[in-house]
Design a protein around this motif. Structure first.
Motif, short mmCIF file in Angstrom:
data_model
loop_
_atom_site.label_atom_id
_atom_site.label_comp_id
_atom_site.label_asym_id
_atom_site.label_seq_id
_atom_site.Cartn_x
_atom_site.Cartn_y
_atom_site.Cartn_z
N LEU A 129 57.04 48.41 48.67
CA LEU A 129 58.09 48.23 47.68
C LEU A 129 57.95 46.87 47.02
N CYS A 130 57.94 46.85 45.70
CA CYS A 130 57.86 45.57 45.00
C CYS A 130 58.42 45.73 43.59
N TRP A 131 58.67 44.61 42.94
CA TRP A 131 59.17 44.62 41.57
C TRP A 131 58.15 43.91 40.69
N GLU A 132 58.24 44.16 39.38
CA GLU A 132 57.31 43.58 38.42
C GLU A 132 58.03 42.56 37.55
N PRO A 133 57.57 41.31 37.55
CA PRO A 133 58.19 40.33 36.67
C PRO A 133 57.77 40.58 35.22
N PRO A 134 58.63 40.24 34.25
CA PRO A 134 58.26 40.41 32.85
C PRO A 134 57.23 39.37 32.44
N VAL A 135 56.37 39.73 31.50
CA VAL A 135 55.32 38.83 31.04
C VAL A 135 55.25 38.82 29.52
N ASP A 136 54.73 37.73 28.99
CA ASP A 136 54.33 37.62 27.59
C ASP A 136 52.83 37.41 27.61
N ASP A 194 59.52 30.08 44.42
CA ASP A 194 58.81 28.87 44.80
C ASP A 194 57.35 28.98 44.35
N SER A 195 56.83 27.94 43.73
CA SER A 195 55.46 27.99 43.22
C SER A 195 54.44 28.21 44.34
N ASN A 196 54.77 27.82 45.56
CA ASN A 196 53.86 28.05 46.70
C ASN A 196 53.84 29.51 47.14
N ALA A 197 54.78 30.30 46.64
CA ALA A 197 54.86 31.71 47.02
C ALA A 197 54.17 32.62 46.02
N VAL A 198 53.40 32.04 45.09
CA VAL A 198 52.75 32.82 44.03
C VAL A 198 51.23 32.72 44.18
N LYS A 199 50.56 33.86 44.00
CA LYS A 199 49.10 33.91 44.07
C LYS A 199 48.58 34.59 42.81
N VAL A 200 47.55 34.00 42.20
CA VAL A 200 46.93 34.58 41.01
C VAL A 200 45.50 34.95 41.36
N THR A 201 45.13 36.19 41.06
CA THR A 201 43.78 36.69 41.32
C THR A 201 43.19 37.19 40.01
N ASN A 243 37.12 40.95 37.25
CA ASN A 243 36.64 42.00 36.33
C ASN A 243 37.67 42.38 35.26
N GLY A 244 38.21 41.40 34.56
CA GLY A 244 39.16 41.69 33.50
C GLY A 244 40.55 42.05 33.98
N LEU A 245 40.83 41.88 35.27
CA LEU A 245 42.15 42.17 35.85
C LEU A 245 42.77 40.87 36.32
N VAL A 246 43.97 40.60 35.82
CA VAL A 246 44.74 39.44 36.29
C VAL A 246 45.87 40.01 37.13
N MET A 247 45.98 39.54 38.37
CA MET A 247 47.03 40.03 39.26
C MET A 247 47.83 38.83 39.77
N VAL A 248 49.15 38.88 39.53
CA VAL A 248 50.06 37.84 39.99
C VAL A 248 50.94 38.47 41.07
N THR A 249 50.89 37.92 42.27
CA THR A 249 51.68 38.45 43.38
C THR A 249 52.46 37.31 44.02
N GLY A 250 53.51 37.67 44.74
CA GLY A 250 54.30 36.65 45.43
C GLY A 250 55.55 37.23 46.03
N PHE A 251 56.50 36.34 46.32
CA PHE A 251 57.71 36.73 47.02
C PHE A 251 58.88 35.86 46.55
N ARG A 252 60.00 36.49 46.21
CA ARG A 252 61.23 35.75 45.91
C ARG A 252 62.20 35.96 47.07
N ARG A 312 50.13 43.45 37.38
CA ARG A 312 48.72 43.62 37.04
C ARG A 312 48.58 43.69 35.53
N ILE A 313 47.63 42.92 35.00
CA ILE A 313 47.36 42.93 33.57
C ILE A 313 45.85 43.09 33.42
N THR A 314 45.44 44.14 32.71
CA THR A 314 44.01 44.40 32.56
C THR A 314 43.57 44.15 31.13
#
Length: 143
Positions: A39-46, A64-71, A74-83, A107-109
């Motif tokens: 179970l997870c939610w998707e933050p809005p992006v520009d 918290d900025s320490n709770a965010v990971k960017v991967t 291959n053209g895929l940007v994935m931002v994951t974390g925890f609030r 996920r943004i491709t």
């Protein structure tokens, strides 16, 4: 022979139809347990693209900025974390909870481009990512 009340017949037929509908519902709509970790939610992006760069702004207020990971792969940007959830006082009454908490993933491709993270900044509740686009090279096979 005793007479059968038409109201009783209608009631019995209605109960039979309800039972049949419930059996069909159970047969085709079986509830499935979803593991909590999925179970997870998707933050809005520009997302703004120029000829040379790709700018992504992810709205993450209260994270918290320490709770965010960017991967980037291959053209895929994935931002994951925890609030984290706020602690509620014991005697409080909740009138509305609209802010999503827990695990998030976005996920943004971008096909046909190779991205390289040039800059990452966490300010004012937003994660700002700046990527430089690398030219996409196709390998040609000589036959």
């Amino acid at each position: 022979m005793a007479a059968i009340d038409p109201g009783t017949l209608m009631w019995a037929r209605a109960c039979e139809l309800i039972d049949r509908a419930e059996r069909l519902h159970r047969q085709f709509f079986q509830p499935r347990a979803v593991p909590v970790r999925d179970l997870c939610w998707e933050p809005p992006v520009d997302v703004i693209e120029t000829d040379a760069d790709l700018l992504i702004s992810v709205a993450l207020p209260g994270v918290d900025s320490n709770a965010v990971k960017v991967t980037v792969e291959n053209g895929l940007v994935m931002v994951t974390g925890f609030r984290r959830t706020n602690t509620l006082p014991r005697s409080s009454r909740i009138h509305r909870l609209e802010i999503p908490y827990g695990r998030f993933e976005r996920r943004i491709t971008f096909p046909a481009s190779s991205l390289e993270l040039a800059q990452a900044e966490f300010a004012d509740g937003c994660l700002m990512l700046k990527f430089t686009k690398q030219p996409f090279t196709e390998e040609k096979i000589n036959v």
